[in-house]
Design an enzyme around this catalytic site. Structure first.
Site, PDB file in Angstrom:
ATOM      1  N   GLY A  74       0.878  -1.236  -0.088  1.00  0.00           N
ATOM      2  CA  GLY A  74      -0.036  -0.002  -0.050  1.00  0.00           C
ATOM      3  C   GLY A  74       0.851   1.164   0.038  1.00  0.00           C
ATOM      4  O   GLY A  74       0.616   2.364  -0.609  1.00  0.00           O
ATOM      5  N   THR A  75       2.034   1.206   0.634  1.00  0.00           N
ATOM      6  CA  THR A  75       2.858   2.287   0.795  1.00  0.00           C
ATOM      7  C   THR A  75       3.268   2.779  -0.566  1.00  0.00           C
ATOM      8  O   THR A  75       3.736   3.916  -1.074  1.00  0.00           O
ATOM      9  CB  THR A  75       3.963   2.219   1.653  1.00  0.00           C
ATOM     10  OG1 THR A  75       3.383   2.130   3.045  1.00  0.00           O
ATOM     11  CG2 THR A  75       4.844   3.298   1.657  1.00  0.00           C
ATOM     12  N   ASN A 154      -7.175   4.584   9.520  1.00  0.00           N
ATOM     13  CA  ASN A 154      -6.548   3.053  10.076  1.00  0.00           C
ATOM     14  C   ASN A 154      -6.594   3.197  11.554  1.00  0.00           C
ATOM     15  O   ASN A 154      -6.434   2.223  12.162  1.00  0.00           O
ATOM     16  CB  ASN A 154      -5.168   3.009   9.450  1.00  0.00           C
ATOM     17  CG  ASN A 154      -4.307   4.194   9.500  1.00  0.00           C
ATOM     18  OD1 ASN A 154      -4.335   5.152   9.134  1.00  0.00           O
ATOM     19  ND2 ASN A 154      -3.210   3.958  10.353  1.00  0.00           N
ATOM     20  N   GLN A 182      -7.075   0.487   4.402  1.00  0.00           N
ATOM     21  CA  GLN A 182      -7.776   0.067   5.337  1.00  0.00           C
ATOM     22  C   GLN A 182      -9.234  -0.367   5.251  1.00  0.00           C
ATOM     23  O   GLN A 182     -10.047  -1.002   5.971  1.00  0.00           O
ATOM     24  CB  GLN A 182      -7.568   1.003   6.727  1.00  0.00           C
ATOM     25  CG  GLN A 182      -7.918   0.272   8.217  1.00  0.00           C
ATOM     26  CD  GLN A 182      -6.706  -0.595   8.497  1.00  0.00           C
ATOM     27  OE1 GLN A 182      -7.103  -1.550   8.657  1.00  0.00           O
ATOM     28  NE2 GLN A 182      -5.554   0.014   8.514  1.00  0.00           N
ATOM     29  N   GLY A 203      -2.327  -6.219   0.188  1.00  0.00           N
ATOM     30  CA  GLY A 203      -3.030  -7.562   0.566  1.00  0.00           C
ATOM     31  C   GLY A 203      -3.008  -8.022   1.980  1.00  0.00           C
ATOM     32  O   GLY A 203      -3.880  -8.650   2.241  1.00  0.00           O
ATOM     33  N   THR A 240       9.710  -7.708 -12.218  1.00  0.00           N
ATOM     34  CA  THR A 240       9.109  -9.013 -12.420  1.00  0.00           C
ATOM     35  C   THR A 240       7.854  -9.243 -11.282  1.00  0.00           C
ATOM     36  O   THR A 240       8.013  -8.858 -10.216  1.00  0.00           O
ATOM     37  CB  THR A 240      10.078 -10.167 -12.227  1.00  0.00           C
ATOM     38  OG1 THR A 240      11.027  -9.909 -13.277  1.00  0.00           O
ATOM     39  CG2 THR A 240       9.121 -11.276 -12.702  1.00  0.00           C
ATOM     40  N   CYS A 328       2.758   1.119  11.851  1.00  0.00           N
ATOM     41  CA  CYS A 328       3.936   1.831  10.870  1.00  0.00           C
ATOM     42  C   CYS A 328       4.623   2.981  11.967  1.00  0.00           C
ATOM     43  O   CYS A 328       5.836   3.615  11.472  1.00  0.00           O
ATOM     44  CB  CYS A 328       3.445   2.687   9.718  1.00  0.00           C
ATOM     45  SG  CYS A 328       2.954   1.466   8.525  1.00  0.00           S
TER      46      CYS A 328
END
Length: 406
Positions: A74-75, A154, A182, A203, A240, A328
């Protein structure tokens, strides 16, 4: 509670991988190992899995598969959305709008752009942590090119009026980004109805692996590449693709969406029981965030006269895994920027506790937590000279008078 039993109550920080998701990924790890950019059979097989995952995830938010780009987290998605949109559209202006309660993946990204000469307006929120769409409208300038407002907070779970903000941005022809990390899995997301141009996901908040995320980019939106290199992700994001994790991410999103209505009913039962129990049994407790306009699995309290870190350490000793805010920033001694933004003084913001439920939690867990939390809070207060002086100067109020949120 027996210290041999551990109760995990920090699902906003991360979630375990669902067994169904692990089972779905395992054969991809071992059999579909080809590089999806290769032309031979193993590569084509991996490409098929990747394309299938893109279609699955797109259907979860009513997007076109070609609007989904996979990232590492997400970051990264937040960084790409904000920096990419700002850099690609700076010929039109260099002004951005966000809020004071965003995740640091957004706030620090905006701060980095300020060092490059961009101007950022940080909007205030009300005491429930909600953004006023009209404040967004008022902050827009002729040189505004991007607005970024999270879908749901969040820390205190506040669900923002995203559709109204998106409509304002669309009217003003300004790109709108929303951090949905979130919110995904807890509230329905339909990009055609809610209207964001850019949307970030991760995820590991929805029982998928860590290390995989996605960015929705509405067709026609100008955004610079964030990573340069190969031609992966349709020449937009080099590197990749991690095919097994991407497949697991899409599968987890599908499962979460299918179970959302039923799961949320159960989460709200747990939420209501915890809020009522704490506010009726623990004096000087405050619910942070709106009472009902919040994520169904989120509860955030502040307890006067004690430190949140002390609460967490004692809860851990008793077998509970909770947090005092964003994982975080768990190494920081500063009070939560979100709690300060809703108007809490430093001394009260320091005494915060966030509880976020998941699939395995039960009402028994909640009742056990209330019982032990009441004991822990009182024990810590008994050691607090500030609390001792305070109770001698006034009669204990009922909990609602002490500040119980809305």
């Amino acid at each position: 509670m027996s210290q041999d039993k551990r109760i995990y109550l920090d699902h906003a920080a991360t979630t375990p991988i669902r067994p169904e998701v692990w089972d779905f990924m395992l054969p991809i790890f071992t059999k579909t190992f080809g590089n999806p950019s290769s032309f031979y059979q193993e590569g084509r097989d991996a490409r098929h899995v990747l394309d299938d995952a893109r279609s699955r995830l797109a259907s979860c938010i009513n997007a076109d598969p070609n609007e989904i780009y996979f990232t590492s987290c997400g970051t990264e998605s937040d960084n790409w959305a904000i920096k990419g949109a700002a850099q690609a559209n700076q010929s039109r202006g260099r002004h951005l709008i966000t809020t004071r309660i965003e995740h640091h993946a957004v706030l620090h990204t905006c701060a980095a752009l300020e060092k490059q000469g961009f101007a950022v307006t940080y909007l205030d929120v009300d005491s429930d942590g909600l953004v006023d769409p009209q404040a967004v409208r008022s902050a827009i300038r002729p040189d505004t090119i991007l607005v970024s407002v999270m879908m749901a907070n969040n820390e205190i779970g506040a669900i923002q009026p995203i559709a109204e903000i998106a409509a304002i941005c669309r009217e003003k022809k300004i790109i709108f980004h929303s951090d949905a990390v979130q919110a995904a899995g807890s509230i329905p997301i339909d990009v055609r109805q809610s209207g964001p141009d850019l949307l970030s996901f991760s995820g590991h908040k929805i029982y998928a692996p860590k290390g995989v995320g996605a960015l929705y980019i509405r067709k026609g939106i100008r955004i610079s590449n964030f990573m340069d290199g190969g031609a992966q992700e349709r020449n937009r994001r080099a590197g990749t693709e991690n095919v097994p994790l991407i497949a697991g991410f899409a599968r987890a999103f599908e499962l979460t969406k299918a179970e959302m209505a039923e799961n949320n009913k159960r989460m709200i039962q747990l939420q209501d029981a915890l809020i009522e129990g704490v506010l009726t049994q623990i004096p000087y407790a405050r619910l942070n965030g709106h009472r009902t306009r919040r994520l169904p699995n989120n509860v955030n309290f502040s307890f006067e006269f004690i430190e949140g870190e002390s609460i967490l350490l004692m809860l851990d000793h008793y077998g509970y895994e909770c947090s005092s805010g964003s994982a975080c920033t768990s190494g920081s001694l500063d009070p939560s920027h979100v709690l300060l933004a809703i108007g809490l003084p430093h001394e009260i913001a320091h005494g915060s506790l966030r509880v976020t439920f998941g699939h395995a939690n039960t009402l028994e867990d909640v009742h056990s937590l209330i019982h032990d939390l009441a004991f822990i809070v009182q024990r810590l207060r008994d050691m607090s000279p500030l609390y001792d002086a305070r109770v001698q100067s006034r009669v204990l109020p009922d909990n609602q008078a002490a500040g119980s949120g809305k």
